[in-house]
Scaffold this motif. Structure first.
Motif, PDB file in Angstrom:
ATOM      1  N   GLU A 295       0.869  -1.171   0.000  1.00  0.00           N
ATOM      2  CA  GLU A 295       0.000   0.000   0.000  1.00  0.00           C
ATOM      3  C   GLU A 295       0.906   1.221   0.000  1.00  0.00           C
ATOM      4  O   GLU A 295       1.552   1.517   0.993  1.00  0.00           O
ATOM      5  CB  GLU A 295      -0.907  -0.006   1.229  1.00  0.00           C
ATOM      6  N   SER A 296       0.951   1.893  -1.143  1.00  0.00           N
ATOM      7  CA  SER A 296       1.903   2.988  -1.304  1.00  0.00           C
ATOM      8  C   SER A 296       1.216   4.269  -1.727  1.00  0.00           C
ATOM      9  O   SER A 296       0.310   4.257  -2.560  1.00  0.00           O
ATOM     10  CB  SER A 296       2.953   2.596  -2.342  1.00  0.00           C
ATOM     11  N   GLN A 297       1.681   5.358  -1.158  1.00  0.00           N
ATOM     12  CA  GLN A 297       1.206   6.689  -1.521  1.00  0.00           C
ATOM     13  C   GLN A 297       2.275   7.448  -2.300  1.00  0.00           C
ATOM     14  O   GLN A 297       2.134   8.637  -2.550  1.00  0.00           O
ATOM     15  CB  GLN A 297       0.821   7.468  -0.266  1.00  0.00           C
ATOM     16  N   ALA A 298       3.356   6.758  -2.654  1.00  0.00           N
ATOM     17  CA  ALA A 298       4.425   7.389  -3.422  1.00  0.00           C
ATOM     18  C   ALA A 298       3.975   7.555  -4.873  1.00  0.00           C
ATOM     19  O   ALA A 298       2.909   7.076  -5.275  1.00  0.00           O
ATOM     20  CB  ALA A 298       5.692   6.541  -3.346  1.00  0.00           C
ATOM     21  N   ASN A 299       4.806   8.205  -5.669  1.00  0.00           N
ATOM     22  CA  ASN A 299       4.435   8.433  -7.068  1.00  0.00           C
ATOM     23  C   ASN A 299       4.399   7.111  -7.836  1.00  0.00           C
ATOM     24  O   ASN A 299       4.958   6.110  -7.421  1.00  0.00           O
ATOM     25  CB  ASN A 299       5.381   9.445  -7.726  1.00  0.00           C
ATOM     26  N   ASN A 300       3.725   7.130  -8.957  1.00  0.00           N
ATOM     27  CA  ASN A 300       3.470   5.920  -9.738  1.00  0.00           C
ATOM     28  C   ASN A 300       4.758   5.248 -10.215  1.00  0.00           C
ATOM     29  O   ASN A 300       4.887   4.028 -10.167  1.00  0.00           O
ATOM     30  CB  ASN A 300       2.561   6.256 -10.918  1.00  0.00           C
TER      31      ASN A 300
ATOM     32  N   ILE B 194       3.869   2.460   2.373  1.00  0.00           N
ATOM     33  CA  ILE B 194       4.826   3.469   1.935  1.00  0.00           C
ATOM     34  C   ILE B 194       4.130   4.826   1.941  1.00  0.00           C
ATOM     35  O   ILE B 194       3.091   5.000   1.298  1.00  0.00           O
ATOM     36  CB  ILE B 194       5.350   3.169   0.505  1.00  0.00           C
ATOM     37  N   GLU B 195       4.695   5.784   2.656  1.00  0.00           N
ATOM     38  CA  GLU B 195       4.167   7.142   2.665  1.00  0.00           C
ATOM     39  C   GLU B 195       4.689   7.886   1.434  1.00  0.00           C
ATOM     40  O   GLU B 195       5.625   7.434   0.785  1.00  0.00           O
ATOM     41  CB  GLU B 195       4.603   7.861   3.938  1.00  0.00           C
TER      42      GLU B 195
ATOM     43  N   LEU C 236      12.143   8.498   2.664  1.00  0.00           N
ATOM     44  CA  LEU C 236      11.109   7.488   2.495  1.00  0.00           C
ATOM     45  C   LEU C 236      10.732   6.963   3.867  1.00  0.00           C
ATOM     46  O   LEU C 236      11.595   6.513   4.620  1.00  0.00           O
ATOM     47  CB  LEU C 236      11.632   6.340   1.619  1.00  0.00           C
ATOM     48  N   ASN C 237       9.449   7.051   4.189  1.00  0.00           N
ATOM     49  CA  ASN C 237       8.937   6.483   5.434  1.00  0.00           C
ATOM     50  C   ASN C 237       8.144   5.238   5.076  1.00  0.00           C
ATOM     51  O   ASN C 237       7.226   5.297   4.255  1.00  0.00           O
ATOM     52  CB  ASN C 237       8.050   7.486   6.172  1.00  0.00           C
TER      53      ASN C 237
END
Length: 158
Positions: free
Chosen positions: A36-41, A70-71, A97-98
């Motif tokens: 589950e990531s909120q980073a860029n594509n 991933i934040e 990166l958190n």
């Protein structure tokens, strides 16, 4: 004859500890997970590809008991130095990166704060060249963050 040379080459490279860059042996506890990531594509695609390359599977249903969260990436550009005309001559890129690894069965929660840093020159006579260099450095710093995350995942004990 070709088989002998190939066998000798494989033995020599394996004897010195050489392995493919990016190949990480991950523990069985993280072989099946959800991401589950909120980073860029672009970052998400490369991270998922690296995890799959190292044997991680991502089930379609909610059967994975381990979650990697991933934040959003934090990236900033700072001016390191200026020339005689007051124009920036060097930039520094800092990225953070958190990430959290959560095991739902054992109720374990591990957090990491991973950082990376790159420095590049600013050619005031070639703006396009500087923009291209910054883009390359941003991609490389993202690759570094993924590599560092893979090393942390390799050492994790759930």
């Amino acid at each position: 004859m070709k088989h002998i040379v190939l066998t000798a080459l494989v033995l020599i490279t394996s004897a010195c500890g050489w392995q493919l860059r990016g190949l990480v042996v991950l523990p069985p506890s993280v072989q099946i997970m959800s991401l589950e990531s909120q980073a860029n594509n672009r970052f998400n695609q490369r991270l998922r590809q690296q995890l799959e390359f190292n044997g991680v599977t991502f089930p379609d249903d909610a059967s994975a008991t381990v979650r990697l969260l991933i934040e959003p990436l934090k990236m900033e550009r700072l001016t390191l130095s200026v020339n005689n005309f007051g124009q920036a001559s060097e930039y520094e890129l800092n990225a953070q990166l958190n990430a959290r690894l959560i095991d739902l069965e054992k109720e374990t929660d591990i957090s990491w704060q991973i950082s990376g840093r790159r420095i590049f020159n600013n050619d005031v006579n070639s703006v396009i060249g500087t923009e291209s260099e910054e883009k390359i450095q941003r991609q490389e710093i993202e690759n570094d963050l993924i590599r560092k995350l893979m090393i942390r995942l390799q050492k994790v004990q759930l």
